[in-house]
Design a protein around this motif. Structure first.
Motif, short mmCIF file in Angstrom:
data_model
loop_
_atom_site.label_atom_id
_atom_site.label_comp_id
_atom_site.label_asym_id
_atom_site.label_seq_id
_atom_site.Cartn_x
_atom_site.Cartn_y
_atom_site.Cartn_z
N ARG A 118 26.33 21.21 50.53
CA ARG A 118 25.96 20.05 49.95
C ARG A 118 26.97 18.80 50.26
O ARG A 118 26.58 17.72 50.45
N LYS A 119 28.27 19.04 49.92
CA LYS A 119 29.12 17.80 49.90
C LYS A 119 29.73 17.95 51.43
O LYS A 119 30.66 17.06 51.65
N LYS A 120 29.45 18.78 52.09
CA LYS A 120 30.12 19.01 53.76
C LYS A 120 31.81 19.09 53.52
O LYS A 120 32.63 18.35 54.41
N TYR A 121 32.15 20.37 52.82
CA TYR A 121 33.39 20.64 52.72
C TYR A 121 33.50 22.11 53.39
O TYR A 121 32.83 22.85 53.20
N GLY A 122 34.90 22.40 54.08
CA GLY A 122 34.74 23.78 54.70
C GLY A 122 36.20 24.30 54.63
O GLY A 122 37.22 23.55 54.49
N LYS A 123 36.54 25.74 54.49
CA LYS A 123 37.73 26.25 54.59
C LYS A 123 37.58 27.70 55.15
O LYS A 123 36.64 28.32 54.92
N GLN A 124 38.78 28.00 55.86
CA GLN A 124 38.74 29.46 56.17
C GLN A 124 39.14 30.20 55.26
O GLN A 124 40.81 29.63 54.71
N TYR A 125 38.79 31.26 54.69
CA TYR A 125 39.34 31.70 53.38
C TYR A 125 39.92 33.37 53.98
O TYR A 125 39.01 34.01 54.35
N ILE A 126 41.05 33.41 53.70
CA ILE A 126 41.82 34.71 54.21
C ILE A 126 41.50 35.89 53.04
O ILE A 126 42.21 35.33 52.09
N LEU A 127 40.68 36.84 53.05
CA LEU A 127 40.62 37.74 52.31
C LEU A 127 41.78 38.82 52.17
O LEU A 127 41.90 39.67 53.00
N ASN A 128 42.52 38.55 51.03
CA ASN A 128 43.88 39.52 50.87
C ASN A 128 43.21 40.63 50.16
O ASN A 128 44.13 41.59 50.11
N ASP A 129 42.39 40.72 49.31
CA ASP A 129 41.94 41.77 48.32
C ASP A 129 40.95 42.78 48.85
O ASP A 129 40.56 43.71 47.99
N VAL A 130 40.20 42.18 50.07
CA VAL A 130 39.28 43.36 50.60
C VAL A 130 39.60 43.76 51.99
O VAL A 130 40.47 42.93 52.92
N ASP A 131 39.44 44.88 52.25
CA ASP A 131 39.78 45.58 53.70
C ASP A 131 38.69 45.27 54.58
O ASP A 131 38.32 46.37 54.94
N TYR A 132 38.62 44.22 55.03
CA TYR A 132 37.62 44.04 56.28
C TYR A 132 38.46 43.62 57.29
O TYR A 132 39.45 42.96 57.38
N PRO A 133 38.11 44.13 58.62
CA PRO A 133 38.71 43.84 59.79
C PRO A 133 38.71 42.37 60.28
O PRO A 133 37.53 41.72 60.16
N ILE A 134 39.75 41.88 61.26
CA ILE A 134 39.71 40.79 61.97
C ILE A 134 38.88 40.66 63.07
O ILE A 134 37.81 40.01 63.38
N LYS A 135 38.77 42.04 63.78
CA LYS A 135 37.96 42.17 64.81
C LYS A 135 36.71 43.52 64.69
O LYS A 135 36.95 44.61 65.02
N ALA A 136 35.89 43.05 63.87
CA ALA A 136 34.76 44.07 63.67
C ALA A 136 33.55 44.25 64.64
O ALA A 136 33.38 43.07 65.29
N PRO A 137 33.35 45.42 64.92
CA PRO A 137 32.19 45.37 66.13
C PRO A 137 31.20 44.73 65.79
O PRO A 137 30.66 44.64 64.41
N MET A 138 30.26 44.22 66.47
CA MET A 138 28.82 43.43 66.22
C MET A 138 27.54 44.32 66.73
O MET A 138 26.70 43.71 66.87
N THR A 139 27.90 45.57 66.74
CA THR A 139 26.87 46.20 66.69
C THR A 139 26.35 47.18 65.74
O THR A 139 27.08 47.60 65.00
N SER A 140 25.05 47.24 65.40
CA SER A 140 24.65 47.67 64.34
C SER A 140 24.89 49.33 63.85
O SER A 140 24.67 49.62 62.82
N SER A 141 25.13 49.96 65.04
CA SER A 141 25.40 51.31 64.96
C SER A 141 26.66 51.71 64.30
O SER A 141 27.17 52.76 63.91
N GLN A 142 27.84 50.42 64.41
CA GLN A 142 28.98 50.69 63.74
C GLN A 142 29.24 50.30 62.57
O GLN A 142 28.42 49.31 62.19
N LYS A 143 30.15 50.64 61.76
CA LYS A 143 30.32 50.41 60.18
C LYS A 143 31.89 49.95 60.15
O LYS A 143 32.68 50.62 60.62
N VAL A 144 31.75 48.88 58.85
CA VAL A 144 33.25 48.63 58.70
C VAL A 144 33.67 49.42 57.33
O VAL A 144 32.80 49.83 56.85
N LYS A 145 34.71 49.38 57.04
CA LYS A 145 35.21 50.02 55.45
C LYS A 145 34.44 49.22 54.76
O LYS A 145 34.12 48.00 54.43
N GLY A 146 33.79 50.13 53.70
CA GLY A 146 33.19 49.50 52.78
C GLY A 146 31.60 49.70 52.87
O GLY A 146 30.59 49.15 52.04
N GLU A 147 31.12 49.66 54.37
CA GLU A 147 29.70 49.68 54.56
C GLU A 147 29.33 51.02 54.21
O GLU A 147 29.54 52.11 54.28
#
Length: 147
Positions: A118-147
């Motif tokens: 709505r206000k046209k602001y953006g920020k890249q938010y680095i998740l320190n408290d969640v274990d998601y990968p920087i390079k997660a696969p983009m195929t639906s057959s693969q899962k990331v931690k927590g999926e």
């Protein structure tokens, strides 16, 4: 206004579509104005294009296209910085690293792009408290931690 883009050549854009990144992006602190552009013929991916630098552009997508249970909480500092008032103000995109073959492409789940649409602001938010990968696969057959 006229801008030069990495993938789409010269474009005329409306200034009201420019998204302000008050802190820039990690690694690009001086680039504070971007625009989201459609990737022609592809409804899943967009281009986050700097309006200041032609060659600074990222392929982005909604992480929910590939990981429907992707979830995290926004810190109060992000909510305040982006002036978010309601959940409907928020959009989340992730940067994609394109590889050959495309099946080896990855999506950054560790550092999503948060937008106040709505206000046209953006920020890249680095998740320190969640274990998601920087390079997660983009195929639906693969899962990331927590999926």
């Amino acid at each position: 206004m006229q801008i030069k883009t990495k993938y789409l050549g010269d474009l005329s854009i409306h200034e009201d579509r420019v998204i302000q990144f008050p802190d820039g992006l990690p690694g690009f602190p001086n680039h504070k104005q971007f625009i989201l552009l459609e990737l022609p013929g592809n409804p899943v991916f967009n281009i986050l294009q700097s309006i200041q630098e032609k060659d600074l552009a990222f392929i982005v997508t909604s992480p929910y296209h590939f990981y429907s249970s992707y979830a995290f909480d926004l810190s109060q500092s992000i909510i305040d910085r982006l002036q978010i008032e309601t959940e409907s103000d928020v959009d989340v995109l992730s940067i994609v690293t394109i590889a050959e073959p495309f099946s080896k492409s990855t999506i950054n789940l560790k550092a999503p792009l948060i937008f106040n649409i709505r206000k046209k602001y953006g920020k890249q938010y680095i998740l320190n408290d969640v274990d998601y990968p920087i390079k997660a696969p983009m195929t639906s057959s693969q899962k990331v931690k927590g999926e």
